[in-house]
Scaffold this active site. Sequence first.
Site, PDB file in Angstrom:
ATOM      1  N   HIS A 217       0.587  -0.943   0.386  1.00 39.97           N
ATOM      2  CA  HIS A 217      -0.281   0.107   0.235  1.00 39.97           C
ATOM      3  C   HIS A 217       0.696   1.481  -0.289  1.00 39.97           C
ATOM      4  O   HIS A 217       0.967   2.128  -1.072  1.00 39.97           O
ATOM      5  CB  HIS A 217      -0.884   0.213   0.941  1.00 39.97           C
ATOM      6  N   HIS A 259       1.843  -4.053   8.946  1.00 38.82           N
ATOM      7  CA  HIS A 259       3.041  -4.362   8.564  1.00 38.82           C
ATOM      8  C   HIS A 259       4.243  -3.469   9.669  1.00 38.82           C
ATOM      9  O   HIS A 259       3.703  -2.898  10.363  1.00 38.82           O
ATOM     10  CB  HIS A 259       3.457  -3.329   7.115  1.00 38.82           C
TER      11      HIS A 259
END
Length: 303
Positions: A217, A259
């Site tokens: 992303h 993440h």
Amino acid sequence: MRIVTPIDRASHHWLGADATQSSVCARVRERNGVLNRPEFLSLNQQPSGGPAESRRGSRRAAPMKPQSSQQSEEPTDTGSKDRRESTKMPEEDCMQLNPSFKGIAMNSLLAIDICLSKRMGVCAYTSSSWGGCRSMVSLLALTGHGITWILGTIVCLTRSNTLAGQEVLVNLLLALILDIMTVAGVQRLVKRRGPWEMSPGFLDCVAMDKYSFPAAHASRAAMVSKFLLSHLVLAVPLRILLVLWAFLVGMSRVLLGKHHLTDMVCGFALGMLHFSLMETVWLSSNTCQSIISISTLSWSPFF
């Protein structure tokens, strides 16, 4: 009281001499018996050609061990080898006694990264400290998903009527595909897990975003924002909002526990690299029109 005569003294002297001579003879016989053993035969041989030949002769004269003794020694050797192998620690369990400064620094940075990423995952679960904002943060992360941008670009391409707009949209579509494939390949190679043990969602599986490094992303948001800032004429507030959107998309995945912080930073860097690569291989308007004609099955090269 007995009177010792000279004759008695002479007899005692001869008897002592005989005893001494017999003991010397016994020692000589014992020495000869020892030297006549097989392992001492080389000591009785006279060297004929110097020390080298004497050493060779001693090697040739050395007796071979009996087969039974060799067979008896084999189990002990194998037993000692087994004991050494059993006491040998695995490489991953061994501690490096003299680690380098680089290794210490890298391990320390990774430990700090994991600790900060876990603390920042405040929306990882509904029971987390910011669990009530999880749906809103997930919606923000969805705006940077690869499937969302690919479908949106295709819809805009079908509705575009200008050659310049179609050129920009075709190159943007190719940049998105490049970004998805590159990030998926790097994730497959590294296979780093996220700070929280989570199974990827359906859209993540479709976009091949199953691992943590690098953040897909963040890479996509950086590439798209730089692409739009370079090829669209936007006002200053919109430019600021676009940069802020890219940063928030990257941070949303950290807040969701997907993440690490280093994954997000590397994702931003990879997105900028994708933009530079796409600017290098930029497709012209004629090439984009040919691609559109092929994709819509309306290409007629002979007419």
